[in-house]
Write a protein that holds these residues in place. Structure first.
Motif, PDB file in Angstrom:
ATOM      1  N   ARG A 204      -3.866  -2.384   6.717  1.00  0.00           N
ATOM      2  CA  ARG A 204      -4.436  -1.803   8.079  1.00  0.00           C
ATOM      3  C   ARG A 204      -5.810  -1.072   8.008  1.00  0.00           C
ATOM      4  NH1 ARG A 204      -0.016   0.117  12.305  1.00  0.00           N
ATOM      5  NH2 ARG A 204       1.266  -1.822  12.168  1.00  0.00           N
TER       6      ARG A 204
ATOM      7  N   PHE B  94      -4.037   3.164  10.022  1.00  0.00           N
ATOM      8  CA  PHE B  94      -5.247   2.395   9.655  1.00  0.00           C
ATOM      9  C   PHE B  94      -6.048   3.334   8.943  1.00  0.00           C
ATOM     10  CE2 PHE B  94      -3.737  -0.146  13.027  1.00  0.00           C
ATOM     11  CZ  PHE B  94      -4.059  -1.424  12.879  1.00  0.00           C
ATOM     12  N   LEU B  95      -6.926   2.576   7.561  1.00  0.00           N
ATOM     13  CA  LEU B  95      -7.777   3.526   6.984  1.00  0.00           C
ATOM     14  C   LEU B  95      -9.005   3.062   7.362  1.00  0.00           C
ATOM     15  CD1 LEU B  95      -6.092   3.188   3.597  1.00  0.00           C
ATOM     16  CD2 LEU B  95      -6.136   5.099   4.870  1.00  0.00           C
ATOM     17  N   GLU B  96     -10.003   4.079   7.526  1.00  0.00           N
ATOM     18  CA  GLU B  96     -11.433   3.389   7.801  1.00  0.00           C
ATOM     19  C   GLU B  96     -12.123   3.303   6.347  1.00  0.00           C
ATOM     20  OE1 GLU B  96     -15.111   4.137  10.589  1.00  0.00           O
ATOM     21  OE2 GLU B  96     -13.868   5.937  10.216  1.00  0.00           O
ATOM     22  N   ILE B  97     -12.412   2.262   5.989  1.00  0.00           N
ATOM     23  CA  ILE B  97     -13.119   1.825   4.690  1.00  0.00           C
ATOM     24  C   ILE B  97     -14.389   1.294   5.023  1.00  0.00           C
ATOM     25  CG2 ILE B  97     -12.801   0.431   2.631  1.00  0.00           C
ATOM     26  CD1 ILE B  97      -9.894   0.506   3.076  1.00  0.00           C
ATOM     27  N   GLU B  98     -15.623   1.776   4.219  1.00  0.00           N
ATOM     28  CA  GLU B  98     -17.019   1.368   4.489  1.00  0.00           C
ATOM     29  C   GLU B  98     -17.107  -0.055   3.707  1.00  0.00           C
ATOM     30  OE1 GLU B  98     -19.773   4.757   4.463  1.00  0.00           O
ATOM     31  OE2 GLU B  98     -17.943   5.857   4.308  1.00  0.00           O
TER      32      GLU B  98
ATOM     33  N   ILE C 108     -15.805   1.744  12.374  1.00  0.00           N
ATOM     34  CA  ILE C 108     -16.928   1.762  13.618  1.00  0.00           C
ATOM     35  C   ILE C 108     -18.018   1.622  12.731  1.00  0.00           C
ATOM     36  CG2 ILE C 108     -17.866   2.936  15.358  1.00  0.00           C
ATOM     37  CD1 ILE C 108     -15.228   4.253  15.837  1.00  0.00           C
TER      38      ILE C 108
ATOM     39  N   ASN D  68      -5.981   6.177  13.018  1.00  0.00           N
ATOM     40  CA  ASN D  68      -5.400   6.879  12.018  1.00  0.00           C
ATOM     41  C   ASN D  68      -3.859   7.292  11.895  1.00  0.00           C
ATOM     42  OD1 ASN D  68      -5.599   8.828   9.541  1.00  0.00           O
ATOM     43  ND2 ASN D  68      -5.056  10.361  11.093  1.00  0.00           N
TER      44      ASN D  68
ATOM     45  N   ARG E  44       0.567  -1.202   0.056  1.00  0.00           N
ATOM     46  CA  ARG E  44      -0.143   0.030   0.119  1.00  0.00           C
ATOM     47  C   ARG E  44       0.674   1.196  -0.059  1.00  0.00           C
ATOM     48  NH1 ARG E  44      -2.939   1.035   5.356  1.00  0.00           N
ATOM     49  NH2 ARG E  44      -2.539   3.555   5.427  1.00  0.00           N
TER      50      ARG E  44
ATOM     51  N   ARG F   9     -10.864   6.587  16.389  1.00  0.00           N
ATOM     52  CA  ARG F   9     -10.494   6.930  14.857  1.00  0.00           C
ATOM     53  C   ARG F   9      -9.075   7.767  14.962  1.00  0.00           C
ATOM     54  NH1 ARG F   9     -16.466   7.409  13.900  1.00  0.00           N
ATOM     55  NH2 ARG F   9     -16.785   5.639  12.415  1.00  0.00           N
TER      56      ARG F   9
ATOM     57  N   HIS G  71     -10.981   8.336   3.454  1.00  0.00           N
ATOM     58  CA  HIS G  71     -10.889   8.218   4.624  1.00  0.00           C
ATOM     59  C   HIS G  71     -10.304   9.374   5.331  1.00  0.00           C
ATOM     60  CE1 HIS G  71      -8.494   6.858   8.525  1.00  0.00           C
ATOM     61  NE2 HIS G  71      -7.365   7.838   7.776  1.00  0.00           N
TER      62      HIS G  71
END
Lengths: 585, 585
Positions: B210, B159-163, B214, B155, A42, B151, A144
């Motif tokens: 990563r 880590f990426l927040e991915i829906e 939530i 971050n 990545r 979060r 993000h």
């Protein structure tokens, strides 16, 4: 941990360090004595070097690595002899001392490159491979960042993120709901929310005067290219505010996001009424990166025996600056465009403003130079420009001219992806007449408040009532919309009357909200942004699908997991349901 | 804006400023010449003063204000003569010069106070009023803070927040899915996710090494007091990691949350195997705020003609420090407790260790002082302690003793709400035998990897195979669990075999995942935390419902909006469905 560093991390100052790396084989080059492998993750790409002379069995193994194999290596960071300035790790390579294949890979059905050879369907079926490509990865990283920046901005302004329920109640108003059969309450259904609208209003009644949520919403609509059955909203509500407070708070949000995520200073957000937007641009979401406003020539052009104009309700013109350089062929193509079914015009009239000041129109038979000169002055045209005219019913002509204007904007390169022109469109009508159901619909939603000064019109001329409603438009795309809400039971009830609800229907569907209004509801209002849409605007793309990790296709299917799918009879039985599929439908 | 300040903002230094405030009338006191009103909003309470002598009509209006009226006032900040140290604004009050009633309120059905007179049902029906109460508000604010801190921590670690999608495919493994009929694909159904498990694994295959989210999850289970049909997870996954990496990353998260949100330094997270947890505490989520470990007296107590012990598979004891101070009556009550159906013991044996060293047991008939002395030494009991014994089948006795141990922990005040004892429970069994279906079930889920050293047992003794699975437990509550996953198609396929899937079933349900494993899947693993549960632990409460803005009741109903509800026949018809409710069910 399978690595000491990522593949985007090593630099010249790491030379001589022992490292371990993991990742995917992007490509390998066998140069006889030396084999080079580009290792990807990545974070970037690092070049691995295998020297036949130093370790021939390791070199043999390296030669056997296929594209997309997952490997782990150990080795020493070395300065490259021929450096690659295009990548961050381009000054170094790894002299590999140990190679472990963590997982092999079949040859992917399309290349994992920025420009792939895979078609849409194939990439959707193997979305997990498509997601490996750089452009898709950057979209998700952008998403993000926008999400996080939104949350931090809102938190700094004392907004609380509060989760509202997903299993709620179906209401016939608006778009179609997805429903969820309840096993514990057989024969009854939940609905998935089209938005948290009523819940956020209840939170205002509860005193949570600054609420937001980044939240999935659901609409069971026939999908156009740019719609998804599930989509994400930045949903916001404030109490004790007037429209101006909302506008300022949320243009602040958008400006913050542009500056924080894109490092772009957004210009001030212009404001325009709905009436002006329709009159000048034929659209409630005008792209104001360029001017090209509508001019109304109706009075000017009628009565000259040109039947098409004489019979039209309205004749609208736009002036295309520098448009006279367009060839006859190009104008023919534009004419073809406006005649396509999605635009729907019958034809296109033009008038060239030559450099020498002479005028040449496609209707010279009916209009002499003097008459054309009036067009030119009304349109503020200069030598070298080109005027286009469309005619017909006002609403249709405006809509067609909107399409043509955007088309010409693109053609004349006035719609630059790096320029952002934000705009508040204000004072939307409260209601719109629906011919099919022969009644008024709420233009925004039934909870939007009418403007106080138009209150009297509610009885006498409801279609004329303006709402405290606003949309935020960037570059011709609506990225958000909201309103000041009704917070009074009587007005809400009157609104439901206007929309054709019986008292019983209103009570059954929204009784809880009207009841809440009786226990001290504060004045409140809010806005919801299309999060997918904001991502696409930020990323400079037309399609929201590119910014969704696992999107659905136009039939609402996830072709990768193959959903929706059949379920067991036993499962249906538990829910008290039977399939009843008619072949006629 | 309807206010210049909030009701929690004004201090002595604001004295003589002209301000405007808005909020709810908490209470008013009419003292003849003076009327005082406590004005409340989310931020606090400010006292308003109305002086009969200065403005009698304003005082009259103030007297008419009812509880929960929404008002706006203007006035001057004044220093109070009698200060209130209990509230932040207690040094000042507002001398009101203007009063506007923004909305009236009926008398609420219960008091809006920390301790309300409203019962559960009533408060749920008027949840929007319940949410006004301080304790509920503080819970939701806590939830907001934990979410934001999570979060930011994630971050900072890249880590990426991915829906991931909500409309997915139903799979029979695990709990029951909620399904969603598809109109565009008639006769087919989506399912709402029980977790984003397969999607997060696909993201690992895609190289997003990563990931977190939530996210709402859904389970159609018969609800116990502490379950909700929709709940929120902090869902996380990492690639190129081993178990140790996950443990360290996420104990870091929990420590960060405690320090950031509660200003509490969490002690180091202890570790314990599943086998030890069961042996010493009879639970896979032991509360280790206190010791009271199980002692196995089986060998010691058999063969003394006490039939109950002689016939039992296992005899387990705990030593209650200082327990000898319990009266006979109290011990009887404890005996009643272990005999309740939810514990299910037949009886309880005890042995008092008197201060003078003598021993007094409830089975003195069978055991003399010498024999009892052996119990004491095995249990490390001291004078003043009390030993409890339970007997029966090993598993049942362990489970009953777990209940008793927790009960005694509470009784002896060893379970302090301000002490936090975090624990990793490790090495869970891969499979558990299910008597009903006569086959193995996955203890965690079918994607959990077996321990390499137990690989051979997969064929010979699958029930003995340990998994790379771990739970994070705080104070006896499981707040998260996860595993290192299978990333190899063959092992995944073998796992489905073990779980009784046919090849066709495995392919139909999880073919996309197994196919993904063939295109370069990295080693990966993750964890999911119960977000509602973490909030309740942080807030010191037993119930997750208190931390959810709009929870459902035990029948899965939202009694406020009255959902689920009936839907139109037309709506069902569009979905190709018919109700088929059998009265027998």
């Amino acid at each position: 941990m399978y690595r000491s560093h990522t593949n985007g991390e090593l630099r010249i100052e790491h030379v001589n360090q022992e490292v371990s790396l993991s990742g995917w084989v992007q490509k390998s080059r066998d140069l006889g004595g030396m084999t080079f492998v580009d290792l990807r993750d990545r974070y970037g790409i690092t070049q691995l070097a295998f020297n036949e002379e130093i370790n021939s069995s390791l070199s043999d193994s390296a030669r056997k690595l296929g594209r997309e194999f997952v490997i782990q290596i150990k080795g020493t960071v070395k300065e490259r002899s021929s450096k690659n300035k295009n990548i961050a790790t381009g000054e170094i390579e790894i002299e590999v001392t140990e190679l472990i294949v963590l997982n092999e890979s079949k040859t992917p059905p399309f290349t994992i490159e920025d420009k792939t050879d895979g078609g849409d369907e194939l990439r959707m079926k193997y979305r997990y491979l498509d997601l490996r490509r750089n452009p898709v990865k950057e979209n998700l990283m952008l998403r993000h960042k926008i999400g996080l920046a939104t949350r931090n901005y809102m938190n700094n302004l004392d907004f609380l993120e509060i989760e509202t329920p997903f299993l709620i109640k179906s209401t016939p108003e608006g778009a179609r709901d997805f429903v969820v059969p309840s096993r514990m309450n057989e024969g009854q259904f939940y609905a998935l929310p089209q938005s948290p609208q009523t819940f956020k209003q209840l939170l205002m009644v509860s005193g949570y005067d600054r609420y937001f949520q980044i939240v999935k919403c659901f609409r069971d609509e026939d999908l156009r290219a740019d719609r998804q059955p599930e989509f994400t909203q930045i949903d916001c509500e404030m109490a004790f505010v007037e429209q101006e407070d909302i506008l300022q708070t949320f243009e602040g949000l958008i400006q913050y996001l542009f500056s924080e995520v894109l490092k772009v200073t957004l210009p001030d957000v212009k404001r325009m009424t709905y009436v002006d937007a329709m009159k000048n641009y034929g659209s409630d979401k005008p792209d104001i990166r360029f001017d090209m406003k509508f001019k109304y020539l109706t009075e000017l052009v009628k009565g000259k025996d040109f039947k098409i104009f004489d019979e039209a309700e309205e004749i609208i013109a736009i002036n295309v600056e520098g448009g006279n350089k367009l060839t006859r062929k190009e104008i023919d193509k534009i004419t073809d465009y406006v005649k396509t079914p999605q635009v729907g015009a019958k034809g296109l009239i033009y008038c060239r403003v030559n450099e020498d000041g002479t005028l040449k129109s496609s209707v010279d038979k009916f209009y002499n130079q003097d008459e054309l000169a009036k067009w030119v002055s009304t349109c503020d045209s200069k030598p070298g420009d080109l005027i286009f005219l469309l005619s017909g019913d006002t609403i249709k002509a405006q809509s067609q001219m909107n399409d043509l204007r955007l088309h010409m904007g693109t053609m004349m390169e006035l719609r630059d992806g790096k320029t952002f022109a934000p705009l508040w469109v204000l004072d939307f009508p409260l209601l719109e007449w629906d011919e099919d159901s022969n009644r008024f619909h709420a233009m925004h939603h039934p909870f939007t408040s009418p403007k106080k000064e138009d209150f009297d019109l509610l009885e006498s001329d409801p279609g004329k009532v303006r709402a405290n409603a606003y949309d935020l438009v960037i570059n011709g795309v609506e990225i958000g919309g909201g309103s000041i809400r009704i917070h009074d039971r009587d007005i809400q009830s009157r609104m439901f009357d206007l929309l054709g609800f019986t008292k019983e229907e209103a009570e059954a569907q929204f009784g809880f909200l009207m009841s809440a209004f009786e226990y001290g509801a504060p004045p409140h209002g809010g806005i919801a942004f299309g999060f997918d849409r904001i991502c696409s605007i930020f990323g400079g793309s037309e399609s929201i699908r590119d910014y969704i990790a696992f999107p659905k296709n136009n039939s609402g299917r996830d072709v990768m997991i193959d959903a929706p799918a059949n379920v067991d009879d036993a499962q249906l039985d538990e829910l008290g349901l039977k399939l009843d599929i008619s072949l006629e439908k």
